[in-house]
Each structure stands twice: as structure tokens, then as C-alpha cells.
Write an enzyme that holds these catalytic residues in place. Sequence first.
Site, PDB file in Angstrom:
ATOM      1  N   HIS A  49       3.772 -13.129  -8.656  1.00 26.57           N
ATOM      2  CA  HIS A  49       5.115 -12.677  -9.016  1.00 26.57           C
ATOM      3  C   HIS A  49       6.044 -12.890  -7.827  1.00 26.57           C
ATOM      4  O   HIS A  49       5.598 -13.236  -6.728  1.00 26.57           O
ATOM      5  CB  HIS A  49       5.100 -11.199  -9.445  1.00 26.57           C
ATOM      6  CG  HIS A  49       4.546 -10.279  -8.400  1.00 26.57           C
ATOM      7  ND1 HIS A  49       3.324  -9.673  -8.499  1.00 26.57           N
ATOM      8  CD2 HIS A  49       5.049  -9.897  -7.215  1.00 26.57           C
ATOM      9  CE1 HIS A  49       3.105  -8.938  -7.433  1.00 26.57           C
ATOM     10  NE2 HIS A  49       4.139  -9.063  -6.624  1.00 26.57           N
TER      11      HIS A  49
HETATM   12  C1  T46 Z   1       3.432  -7.597  -3.875  1.00 31.79           C
HETATM   13  C2  T46 Z   1       2.017  -7.887  -3.563  1.00 31.79           C
HETATM   14  C3  T46 Z   1       1.835  -8.400  -2.159  1.00 31.79           C
HETATM   15  C4  T46 Z   1       2.314   1.293  -7.928  1.00 31.79           C
HETATM   16  O1  T46 Z   1       2.269   2.240  -8.731  1.00 31.79           O
HETATM   17  N1  T46 Z   1       2.997   1.441  -6.755  1.00 31.79           N
HETATM   18  C5  T46 Z   1       3.077   0.434  -5.845  1.00 31.79           C
HETATM   19  O2  T46 Z   1       3.703   0.630  -4.791  1.00 31.79           O
HETATM   20  C6  T46 Z   1       2.399  -0.804  -6.111  1.00 31.79           C
HETATM   21  C7  T46 Z   1       2.455  -1.935  -5.115  1.00 31.79           C
HETATM   22  C8  T46 Z   1       1.708  -0.905  -7.278  1.00 31.79           C
HETATM   23  N2  T46 Z   1       1.663   0.119  -8.170  1.00 31.79           N
HETATM   24  C9  T46 Z   1       0.876  -0.027  -9.390  1.00 31.79           C
HETATM   25  C10 T46 Z   1       1.429  -1.012 -10.390  1.00 31.79           C
HETATM   26  C11 T46 Z   1       0.197  -1.583 -11.046  1.00 31.79           C
HETATM   27  O3  T46 Z   1      -0.168  -0.765 -12.127  1.00 31.79           O
HETATM   28  O4  T46 Z   1      -0.413  -0.521  -9.033  1.00 31.79           O
HETATM   29  C12 T46 Z   1      -0.876  -1.467  -9.972  1.00 31.79           C
HETATM   30  C13 T46 Z   1      -1.201  -2.792  -9.291  1.00 31.79           C
HETATM   31  O5  T46 Z   1       0.021  -3.412  -8.835  1.00 31.79           O
HETATM   32  P1  T46 Z   1       0.259  -4.988  -8.909  1.00 31.79           P
HETATM   33  O6  T46 Z   1      -0.449  -5.550 -10.071  1.00 31.79           O
HETATM   34  O7  T46 Z   1       1.728  -5.233  -8.815  1.00 31.79           O
HETATM   35  O8  T46 Z   1      -0.465  -5.459  -7.566  1.00 31.79           O
HETATM   36  P2  T46 Z   1      -0.449  -6.904  -6.887  1.00 31.79           P
HETATM   37  O9  T46 Z   1      -1.533  -6.910  -5.881  1.00 31.79           O
HETATM   38  O10 T46 Z   1      -0.452  -7.991  -7.883  1.00 31.79           O
HETATM   39  O11 T46 Z   1       0.969  -6.997  -6.115  1.00 31.79           O
HETATM   40  C14 T46 Z   1       1.260  -6.108  -5.050  1.00 31.79           C
HETATM   41  C15 T46 Z   1       2.684  -5.570  -5.166  1.00 31.79           C
HETATM   42  O12 T46 Z   1       2.874  -4.998  -6.460  1.00 31.79           O
HETATM   43  C16 T46 Z   1       3.731  -6.621  -4.953  1.00 31.79           C
HETATM   44  O13 T46 Z   1       4.980  -6.000  -4.735  1.00 31.79           O
HETATM   45  O14 T46 Z   1       4.323  -8.269  -3.371  1.00 31.79           O
HETATM   46  O15 T46 Z   1       1.124  -6.783  -3.798  1.00 31.79           O
END
Ligand code: T46
Length: 135
Positions: A49
Amino acid sequence: MQVIKYVFQPHGDDRGQLISLEEFKDIPFRIKRVYYMYETAKGIVRGKHAHKNLEQILVCIHGTCKVKLDNGMEAKIVPLEKPYEGLYVSSNMWREMFDFSSDAVLMVMASELYDENDYIRDYDTFLEYISTGNF
Ligand code: T46
């Protein structure tokens, strides 16, 4: 595309290493949020993303991983292999984190609180968004 990798200064002595990161000094923005990921399963690709406003610094504080940065015109793969290296990821940058070692802990310092509306999770939408230049 310029990749900005910070090399943080450890306060090392005969006990070991300590790294301190302060906003506006070591980190070029106010740190509003810190999160980290660990026990990442083999072969997993995270991220996939971009963000409209968020800036971040990624530090693999244990183990190793790789980060692909893509600004829509060019892509680069950056290995994160040292706990004293921080990768700056700007807004409007597609990112993918992959090739995590089993012991990897990837810590992220973020300039904003969590906001799902800031995410662009579809690559074609990202390309369209940056092509407008309206940000
Ligand atoms: C990014 C990369 C480097 C939260 O509730 N709070 C938070 O601060 C974050 C980061 C995530 N979440 C929840 C949202 C999803 O249900 O945790 C779950 C996993 O998040 P996500 O699928 O977005 O994780 P990544 O590893 O794909 O991405 C993350 C960050 O979201 C993003 O901002 O730049 O790490």
C-alpha cells in the site's frame, strides 16, 4: 529515486549498545506512533500500500528483512539488516516488506496516528493518485 537510510549513532560501551531516537533530531518528524511486527510467517509480503500523508522510519531492530519502495516510476529494494539503520519512507510511496528472517522484528516510527483513510491499498489507484500530482 533517492533512498534515505539513516545510520543511527549507538552509545556503545563494554556493556553493549544502546540507540536513542529523538523526534526532530534523529527522526525528521514528530513521532506520533510506534508499532512493530514480529513472528512474520515465511514467504509473507506485508505492506502493499501507499500513504497519502504518513511519513515513517523503518528499523529492523532484530533479524533482517527487505523493503521494496516504488514511487510509481521507479522501484528499489532496500535490505534492512542492522539495528542501527533506519529507512525513511515518504508519503506517496508504495511499500512492500518481505523476506523476513524468522527472528525479524521490524519497528516503525510514524508521523501520524493510525488512519485507514490515509491508505491507498490498490496499486492502480496509487498510480492514478500520484499521476494527478494533487497532493
Ligand atoms: C506501513 C507498513 C510499513 C492498527 O490497528 N494500528 C496500527 O497502527 C497499524 C500499523 C495497524 N493496525 C491494524 C490494522 C490491521 O488490522 O493492524 C492490522 C495490520 O495492519 P496492516 O495490514 O496495515 O499491516 P502492514 O504490515 O501491511 O502495514 C503496516 C502499516 O499499516 C503501514 O502503515 O506503512 O506497516
